[in-house]
Scaffold this active site. Structure first.
Site, PDB file in Angstrom:
ATOM      1  N   THR A   1      42.681  -8.038 -53.422  1.00 22.60           N
ATOM      2  CA  THR A   1      42.095  -9.380 -53.524  1.00 22.60           C
ATOM      3  C   THR A   1      41.010  -9.342 -54.590  1.00 22.60           C
ATOM      4  OG1 THR A   1      40.617 -11.008 -52.531  1.00 22.60           O
ATOM      5  CG2 THR A   1      40.680  -8.889 -51.451  1.00 22.60           C
TER       6      THR A   1
ATOM      7  N   ARG B   1      35.639 -17.372 -51.505  1.00 26.14           N
ATOM      8  CA  ARG B   1      35.696 -18.345 -50.415  1.00 26.14           C
ATOM      9  C   ARG B   1      34.597 -18.076 -49.383  1.00 26.14           C
ATOM     10  NH1 ARG B   1      40.785 -20.763 -48.928  1.00 26.14           N
ATOM     11  NH2 ARG B   1      42.014 -19.143 -49.914  1.00 26.14           N
TER      12      ARG B   1
ATOM     13  N   MET C   1      35.308 -17.820 -58.178  1.00 26.33           N
ATOM     14  CA  MET C   1      36.020 -17.755 -56.901  1.00 26.33           C
ATOM     15  C   MET C   1      35.209 -16.964 -55.883  1.00 26.33           C
ATOM     16  SD  MET C   1      40.067 -17.632 -57.663  1.00 26.33           S
ATOM     17  CE  MET C   1      40.931 -19.155 -58.018  1.00 26.33           C
TER      18      MET C   1
ATOM     19  N   ARG D   1      20.551 -26.925 -72.254  1.00 33.40           N
ATOM     20  CA  ARG D   1      21.253 -27.437 -71.065  1.00 33.40           C
ATOM     21  C   ARG D   1      21.233 -26.414 -69.935  1.00 33.40           C
ATOM     22  NH1 ARG D   1      26.605 -29.017 -74.296  1.00 33.40           N
ATOM     23  NH2 ARG D   1      26.129 -31.207 -74.674  1.00 33.40           N
TER      24      ARG D   1
ATOM     25  N   ASP E   1      38.578 -11.120 -54.448  1.00 35.79           N
ATOM     26  CA  ASP E   1      37.317 -11.417 -53.744  1.00 35.79           C
ATOM     27  C   ASP E   1      36.578 -10.151 -53.277  1.00 35.79           C
ATOM     28  OD1 ASP E   1      38.026 -14.028 -54.080  1.00 35.79           O
ATOM     29  OD2 ASP E   1      38.478 -14.438 -51.976  1.00 35.79           O
TER      30      ASP E   1
ATOM     31  N   GLY F   1      47.248 -14.751 -52.786  1.00 37.79           N
ATOM     32  CA  GLY F   1      46.892 -15.084 -54.160  1.00 37.79           C
ATOM     33  C   GLY F   1      47.203 -13.910 -55.073  1.00 37.79           C
TER      34      GLY F   1
HETATM   35  O1  F6P Z   1      41.843 -15.040 -52.058  1.00 35.43           O
HETATM   36  C1  F6P Z   1      41.742 -15.017 -53.433  1.00 35.43           C
HETATM   37  C2  F6P Z   1      41.431 -16.397 -53.976  1.00 35.43           C
HETATM   38  O2  F6P Z   1      41.490 -16.332 -55.377  1.00 35.43           O
HETATM   39  C3  F6P Z   1      40.122 -17.009 -53.496  1.00 35.43           C
HETATM   40  O3  F6P Z   1      39.008 -16.564 -54.229  1.00 35.43           O
HETATM   41  C4  F6P Z   1      40.383 -18.470 -53.661  1.00 35.43           C
HETATM   42  O4  F6P Z   1      39.613 -19.250 -52.765  1.00 35.43           O
HETATM   43  C5  F6P Z   1      41.821 -18.600 -53.326  1.00 35.43           C
HETATM   44  O5  F6P Z   1      42.417 -17.339 -53.559  1.00 35.43           O
HETATM   45  C6  F6P Z   1      42.537 -19.669 -54.106  1.00 35.43           C
HETATM   46  O6  F6P Z   1      43.852 -19.703 -53.692  1.00 35.43           O
HETATM   47  P1  F6P Z   1      44.999 -20.572 -54.382  1.00 35.43           P
HETATM   48  O7  F6P Z   1      45.262 -19.982 -55.725  1.00 35.43           O
HETATM   49  O8  F6P Z   1      46.147 -20.436 -53.478  1.00 35.43           O
HETATM   50  O9  F6P Z   1      44.464 -21.965 -54.465  1.00 35.43           O
END
Ligand code: F6P
Length: 342
Positions: free
Chosen positions: A125, A171, A169, A162, A127, A10
């Site tokens: 990353t 995972r 993001m 609300r 993440d 990514g």
């Molecule tokens: O690994 C980085 C990340 O942005 C994650 O947070 C996310 O789950 C994933 O890539 C999304 O990947 P793609 O853009 O390939 O759908």
């Protein structure tokens, strides 16, 4: 020496800053030549290259994305993948590779290093879940983008009484949710490491309304409810590294909260906005330092290593250590934030 450079996985703000630093120092201090490989491991696999020198790197420091392109290609899943890479590197006269990527890209680099390819890794990353390094670049930018979104959502949530659920993001690791949730004053943060109890979430939503404030709930895309605890999938698609496409927990949660509490609840999915655009100053600084030290490692012949931030120092780790396990939010770190929940 001729050095190949690739970016895989990514994309992430700061990739161009690494490329620029690698090339600038490589040319100026070591007299190296460079070959840009396109789209991650697809580049060396299919012999797709681009010219890469100081000229191509002008003006790219503040630019998001990657001038080399990226993909989630896994050469180990393709017939003769490794042999094809070795042949193409030899044909391009490339002596060493700098691979910039996350768990998957560096996982491939680790295996290739064992098979005799001279490779140095740079971790990236948004993440922030790579175990060897305190931080990866891209994370700070993503947290800032999510925090700004949370700030904006507070005012509209309060105006309309609300619940606003913000899906970010992450995972397997809840770092973006935790950091942006703390920085943005979220009423709850839900992360993959700690399955959540929907009854508890709804109770806190109700408590929040009694104090005249509208709740903001930040949820990682990989968060799971304790009951019926599967990840929420955007589609059944699986990439070359076996990852499913996540997405939808925000909507699922908002619907459940609305049904259980009777309060209007909406979800906002930040998605790829978190990965796009210009890197923060911190990410530019970290990415640049990783790049400078990576090319030093190449010059030293110190292959099979990955750059890592430890405190304020950049250290070299065996690639295998940097990718062996994921860095997750600990129960203690999560508990620290819980005083603000509800
Ligand atoms: O690994 C980085 C990340 O942005 C994650 O947070 C996310 O789950 C994933 O890539 C999304 O990947 P793609 O853009 O390939 O759908």
């Amino acid at each position: 020496m001729r050095v190949g450079v690739l970016t895989g996985g990514g994309d992430c703000p700061g990739l161009n800053a690494v490329i620029r630093a690698v090339v600038r120092k490589g040319v100026k201090e070591y007299g190296f030549e460079f070959v840009g490989y396109r789209d991650g491991w697809r580049g060396p696999l299919e012999g797709q290259t681009m010219e890469l020198g100081i000229e191509q790197c002008r003006g790219i420091l503040p630019r998001g994305g990657t001038i080399l392109g990226s993909s989630r290609t896994n050469p180990f899943k393709l017939e003769n993948g490794v042999e094809r890479i070795k042949e193409n590197l030899a044909a391009d006269g490339v002596d060493a590779l700098v691979a910039i990527g996350g768990e998957d890209t560096l996982g491939v680099a680790t295996k290739l290093a064992d098979l005799g390819v001279d490779v140095v890794g740079v971790p990236k990353t948004i993440d922030n879940d790579l175990s060897g390094t305190d931080f990866t670049f891209g994370f700070d930018t993503a947290v800032n983008i999510a925090t700004e979104a949370i700030d904006r959502l507070h005012t509209t949530a309060e105006s309309h009484h609300r619940v606003l659920v913000v899906e970010v993001m992450g995972r397997h690791a809840g770092w973006i949710a935790l950091h942006s949730g703390i920085a943005g004053g979220a009423s709850m943060v839900l992360i993959p490491e700690q399955p959540f109890d929907i009854v508890d979430v709804c109770n806190r939503v109700e408590t929040r309304f009694t104090s005249q404030y509208a709740p903001i709930i930040v949820v990682s895309e990989g968060a799971v409810p304790k009951e019926g605890g599967d990840m929420t999938l955007a589609s059944g698609e699986v990439d070359a590294f076996g990852h499913v496409r996540l997405g939808g927990i925000g909507d699922r949660l908002a619907k459940e909260i609305e049904e259980r509490t009777g309060k209007e609840a909406r979800a906002v999915v930040l998605g790829h906005i978190q990965r796009g655009g210009t890197p923060t100053a911190f990410d530019r600084w970290l990415a640049t330092r990783f790049g400078l030290q990576a090319i030093d490692a190449v010059a030293d012949g110190d292959f099979g290593k990955m750059m890592a931030l430890r405190g304020t120092k950049i250290e070299r780790l065996p690639l295998v250590e940097g990718t062996a396990e994921l860095k997750l939010v600990s129960p203690e770190e999560y508990a620290e934030a819980a005083v603000f929940f509800g």
